[in-house]
Design a protein around this motif. Structure first.
Motif, short mmCIF file in Angstrom:
data_model
loop_
_atom_site.label_atom_id
_atom_site.label_comp_id
_atom_site.label_asym_id
_atom_site.label_seq_id
_atom_site.Cartn_x
_atom_site.Cartn_y
_atom_site.Cartn_z
N GLU A 1 10.39 12.24 3.31
CA GLU A 1 10.21 12.97 2.05
C GLU A 1 9.76 12.06 0.91
OE1 GLU A 1 13.76 15.07 1.19
OE2 GLU A 1 13.67 16.34 2.99
N VAL A 2 9.73 10.77 1.16
CA VAL A 2 9.36 9.80 0.11
C VAL A 2 7.96 9.28 0.39
CG1 VAL A 2 9.91 7.58 -0.93
CG2 VAL A 2 11.75 9.15 -0.30
N HIS A 3 7.08 9.41 -0.61
CA HIS A 3 5.73 8.84 -0.55
C HIS A 3 5.59 7.95 -1.77
CE1 HIS A 3 1.27 8.80 -0.96
NE2 HIS A 3 1.33 8.74 0.36
N HIS A 4 5.50 6.63 -1.55
CA HIS A 4 5.58 5.74 -2.71
C HIS A 4 4.76 4.48 -2.50
CE1 HIS A 4 9.35 3.46 -0.96
NE2 HIS A 4 8.46 3.71 -0.05
N GLN A 5 4.69 3.69 -3.59
CA GLN A 5 3.98 2.43 -3.59
C GLN A 5 4.79 1.42 -4.41
OE1 GLN A 5 0.11 2.14 -5.60
NE2 GLN A 5 -0.61 0.90 -3.87
N PRO A 6 5.63 0.61 -3.75
CA PRO A 6 6.42 -0.38 -4.48
C PRO A 6 5.53 -1.43 -5.15
CG PRO A 6 7.32 0.02 -2.28
CD PRO A 6 5.98 0.67 -2.32
N VAL A 7 5.72 -1.59 -6.46
CA VAL A 7 4.95 -2.56 -7.25
C VAL A 7 5.92 -3.58 -7.83
CG1 VAL A 7 3.39 -2.90 -9.19
CG2 VAL A 7 3.23 -0.80 -7.82
N PRO B 1 0.83 -1.21 0.00
CA PRO B 1 0.00 0.00 0.00
C PRO B 1 0.87 1.26 0.00
CG PRO B 1 -0.74 -1.57 1.67
CD PRO B 1 0.57 -2.07 1.17
N GLN B 2 0.31 2.34 -0.50
CA GLN B 2 1.03 3.61 -0.50
C GLN B 2 1.38 3.99 0.93
OE1 GLN B 2 -1.09 6.68 -2.58
NE2 GLN B 2 -0.42 5.94 -4.59
N HIS B 3 2.61 4.52 1.09
CA HIS B 3 3.04 4.89 2.43
C HIS B 3 4.18 5.90 2.35
CE1 HIS B 3 5.77 1.58 1.29
NE2 HIS B 3 6.67 2.19 2.06
N HIS C 1 9.08 -1.47 -8.86
CA HIS C 1 9.12 -0.05 -9.26
C HIS C 1 8.20 0.70 -8.31
CE1 HIS C 1 9.28 3.59 -11.62
NE2 HIS C 1 10.01 2.99 -12.56
N ASP C 2 8.69 1.81 -7.77
CA ASP C 2 7.88 2.54 -6.78
C ASP C 2 7.47 3.92 -7.26
OD1 ASP C 2 10.24 3.93 -6.65
OD2 ASP C 2 10.29 4.04 -4.47
N GLY C 3 7.53 4.16 -8.57
CA GLY C 3 7.18 5.47 -9.11
C GLY C 3 8.37 6.39 -9.24
N ARG C 4 9.45 6.09 -8.51
CA ARG C 4 10.67 6.88 -8.62
C ARG C 4 11.68 6.22 -9.54
NH1 ARG C 4 13.28 7.04 -3.11
NH2 ARG C 4 12.51 4.89 -3.11
N ALA C 5 11.82 4.90 -9.41
CA ALA C 5 12.84 4.17 -10.16
C ALA C 5 12.54 2.68 -10.11
CB ALA C 5 14.24 4.44 -9.60
N LEU C 6 13.22 1.93 -10.98
CA LEU C 6 13.15 0.48 -10.99
C LEU C 6 14.30 -0.06 -10.15
CD1 LEU C 6 11.93 -2.17 -12.16
CD2 LEU C 6 13.61 -1.95 -14.02
N PHE C 7 14.00 -0.95 -9.22
CA PHE C 7 15.00 -1.55 -8.33
C PHE C 7 15.05 -3.05 -8.60
CE2 PHE C 7 13.55 2.30 -6.32
CZ PHE C 7 14.70 2.87 -5.80
N GLY C 8 16.28 -3.55 -8.90
CA GLY C 8 16.46 -4.95 -9.20
C GLY C 8 17.43 -5.62 -8.24
N PRO C 9 17.83 -6.86 -8.52
CA PRO C 9 18.72 -7.59 -7.62
C PRO C 9 20.00 -6.82 -7.32
CG PRO C 9 17.86 -9.05 -9.31
CD PRO C 9 17.45 -7.66 -9.70
N GLY C 10 20.32 -6.69 -6.04
CA GLY C 10 21.51 -5.96 -5.62
C GLY C 10 21.28 -4.49 -5.36
N ASP C 11 20.16 -3.94 -5.81
CA ASP C 11 19.91 -2.51 -5.63
C ASP C 11 19.54 -2.18 -4.19
OD1 ASP C 11 20.46 -1.54 -8.16
OD2 ASP C 11 18.44 -1.87 -8.91
#
Length: 225
Positions: free
Chosen positions: A186-192, A151-153, A169-179
């Motif tokens: 200051e961050v309001h996001h929803q990891p998908v 959920p968004q938080h 991906h949380d709306g800011r960037a794509l995060f993969g293995p090792g990231d």
């Protein structure tokens, strides 16, 4: 492994200085296991710290400093001789929760215990990580299925996240293995989680996550997020 997101210099400086809370330190050490570039950077910082220490002016010592140190060593040895406790049994660490092929249990967590995977929602599970000697450390694993999302938080404090497997991906960037990711107030996001594979992350939180919805807030409080 194509790692694109790394801790900032100030986080590595805090690690080298030994000033990080235990939970955050474990996440950074896990990133180091996966990232050769950051291992080189941390090695350089540690070497620089040694050079700075060598360049410091010598501090004067008391004339009896050596004698006082030797007296303390003798006192410690006498205390150990007087107390003869039975040797402690080796601490057994439970096996970590099962991971999919290609995911590796971090060496930084070798002495930590983790619960079985627990359901927190459709396609979402979590595992609490217990850190020896640091009961205050809020460390956990998240395992979320492809196409699912948290959920968004936002955050009332600091959250460090290390991706062990899969992508989100949380709306800011794509995060993969090792990231690695740092999120705060200051961050309001929803990891998908991206299609094709589930995603497993190691996270440590100083403070709390603040979910938008009431039900999500209840679940977050129940699991200590």
């Amino acid at each position: 492994m194509d790692i694109r997101h790394h801790p900032a210099d100030e986080q590595w400086l805090s690690l080298v200085a030994g000033s990080l809370p235990t939970g955050l330190r474990l996440v950074l050490e896990t990133h180091l296991e996966l990232c050769p570039a950051c291992r080189e950077q941390v090695a350089a910082l540690r070497a620089l710290g040694g050079v700075v220490l060598e360049e410091q002016a010598p501090a004067p010592m008391r004339d009896d400093a050596l004698a006082r140190a030797l007296d303390r060593v003798d006192a410690l040895e006498n205390d150990r001789s007087a107390a003869t406790p039975s040797p402690a049994a080796p601490r057994k660490v439970p096996a970590p929760p099962p991971l999919p092929d290609g995911a590796v249990w971090p060496r930084a967590l070798a002495d930590c215990a983790a619960t079985r995977w627990r359901w927190i929602g459709p396609g979402m599970r979590w595992s609490r990580v217990s850190v020896p000697g640091a009961p205050e450390a809020n460390v956990f694993l998240l395992r979320i299925g492809a196409g699912k999302y948290l959920p968004q938080h936002t955050h009332r404090g600091t959250e460090l996240t290390q991706v062990l497997y899969g992508r989100f991906h949380d709306g800011r960037a794509l995060f993969g293995p090792g990231d690695f990711d740092l999120a705060d107030g200051e961050v309001h996001h929803q990891p998908v989680v991206q299609d094709g594979s589930e995603c497993i992350c190691l996270a440590a939180v100083e403070g709390r996550l603040h979910f938008d919805g009431l039900i999500a807030r209840w679940f977050g409080a129940a699991v200590g997020m």
